[in-house]
Design an enzyme around this catalytic site. Structure first.
Site: not given
Ligand SMILES: NC(=O)c1ccc[n+]([C@@H]2O[C@H](COP(=O)([O-])OP(=O)(O)OC[C@H]3O[C@@H](n4cnc5c(N)ncnc54)[C@H](O)[C@@H]3O)[C@@H](O)[C@H]2O)c1
Length: 285
Positions: A168
């Site tokens: 990641y």
């Molecule tokens: N939640 C946090 O604290 C955080 C912090 C920094 C960055 N992020 C980033 O924010 C973004 C959104 O994440 P989130 O927090 O909403 O988490 P989340 O897990 O709720 O959402 C991620 C979504 O991506 C989908 N997904 C995963 N793999 C996939 C694939 N191969 N093809 C298509 N869809 C796929 C999942 O099913 C999910 O709906 C991500 O890039 C994550 O890395 C999140």
């Protein structure tokens, strides 16, 4: 955003859903994709088709049009098919939000988790942008989601966080670099490329047991309540977890013509977490 069409990956829930709704509130039509099934190394439940349908319902409730497809960002052909289906119905493509990711956490994740995280979080972002690129015209905006965690030391690079977290971190740092290089390459076409780096956001990717353990290594079985202060301690501003919608505000700005002369930026929505300390900050100034 009126008259614009935005393609959003990982749109079934969390930040992706919030972005779809926020852009639709400002008038955009949406092409929303999500894998809607489990990737084995992910240490928490992924989104479902019902989640993706709920995103569609929320967009339609705003009187905007939406095309949804189940698609895996690791499979470029699935993204191409989704974009083509979306454009057939909505007419064109103006905005790309490469948001989908997984964060497999913990020392028990199999070594394959390193590659799974890279495939989704880095290759998936490149696939998304490349699949969309042939359809983008002058004025288009691409926004890729990175992460605060990948730039902090001692979090995802901690051996206790395991191979999935290492993947990641590597993927998200590479996304930041990719955004920089793509911004340079696409600027003469008047296509912008920016990154948003979220802090600790209140979604399922953060609110799960392996993550509670990473943030509270001092406790044997940390609960959600135990983990919240630790999530908050990453931030400098007084906020425990940032609501997804606050990230959507940054996405909206970068997607819209309000930022038409802004490209190659790494916009941190991290409540000050990555601010250098006074000494090093002064040295950098
Ligand atoms: N939640 C946090 O604290 C955080 C912090 C920094 C960055 N992020 C980033 O924010 C973004 C959104 O994440 P989130 O927090 O909403 O988490 P989340 O897990 O709720 O959402 C991620 C979504 O991506 C989908 N997904 C995963 N793999 C996939 C694939 N191969 N093809 C298509 N869809 C796929 C999942 O099913 C999910 O709906 C991500 O890039 C994550 O890395 C999140």
């Amino acid at each position: 955003m009126e008259g614009k069409v935005a393609f959003i990956t990982g749109a079934a829930r969390g930040q992706g859903r919030a972005h779809a709704v926020r852009l639709a509130e400002e008038g955009a039509d949406i092409i929303a994709v999500d894998i809607c099934q489990q990737i084995e190394s992910a240490t928490y439940p992924m989104a479902t088709e019902a989640d993706l349908a709920e995103t569609a319902r929320l967009v339609e409730a705003l009187d905007r049009r939406v095309v949804t497809r189940v698609a895996d960002v690791r499979e470029r052909s699935q993204l191409v098919a989704a974009i083509e289906a979306g454009i057939a119905e909505l007419g064109h493509l103006d905005v790309v939000v490469a948001n989908a990711a997984i964060c497999p956490i913990g020392p028990d994740v199999a070594p394959l988790g390193f590659f799974d995280a890279l495939s989704v979080d880095l290759v998936g972002v490149i696939n998304t942008v490349e699949a969309a690129f042939p359809h983008l015209k002058s004025g288009a905006s691409i926004v890729c989601t990175g992460s605060m965690a990948s730039m902090l030391t001692g979090l995802v690079d901690n051996p206790a966080a395991g191979p999935g977290a290492a993947g990641y971190g590597h993927a998200k740092r590479a996304v930041a670099r990719f955004v920089h290089e793509a911004a340079l390459q696409l600027a003469h076409l008047n296509i912008r490329v920016n990154a948003v780096h979220p802090g600790n956001i209140d979604t399922d990717m953060l609110q799960n047991e392996p993550m509670f353990r990473l943030f509270r290594p001092d406790l044997e079985n940390p609960t959600k309540e135990d983990a919240q202060p630790a999530f908050g301690s990453s931030h400098r501003l007084p906020v425990v977890t940032i609501p997804p919608r606050d990230v959507s505000e940054a996405i909206l700005f970068l997607a819209s013509d309000a930022s038409r002369y802004i490209t190659g930026q790494q916009l941190k929505v991290d409540a000050g977490a990555l601010l250098p300390s006074t000494t090093s900050g002064a040295a950098n100034a």
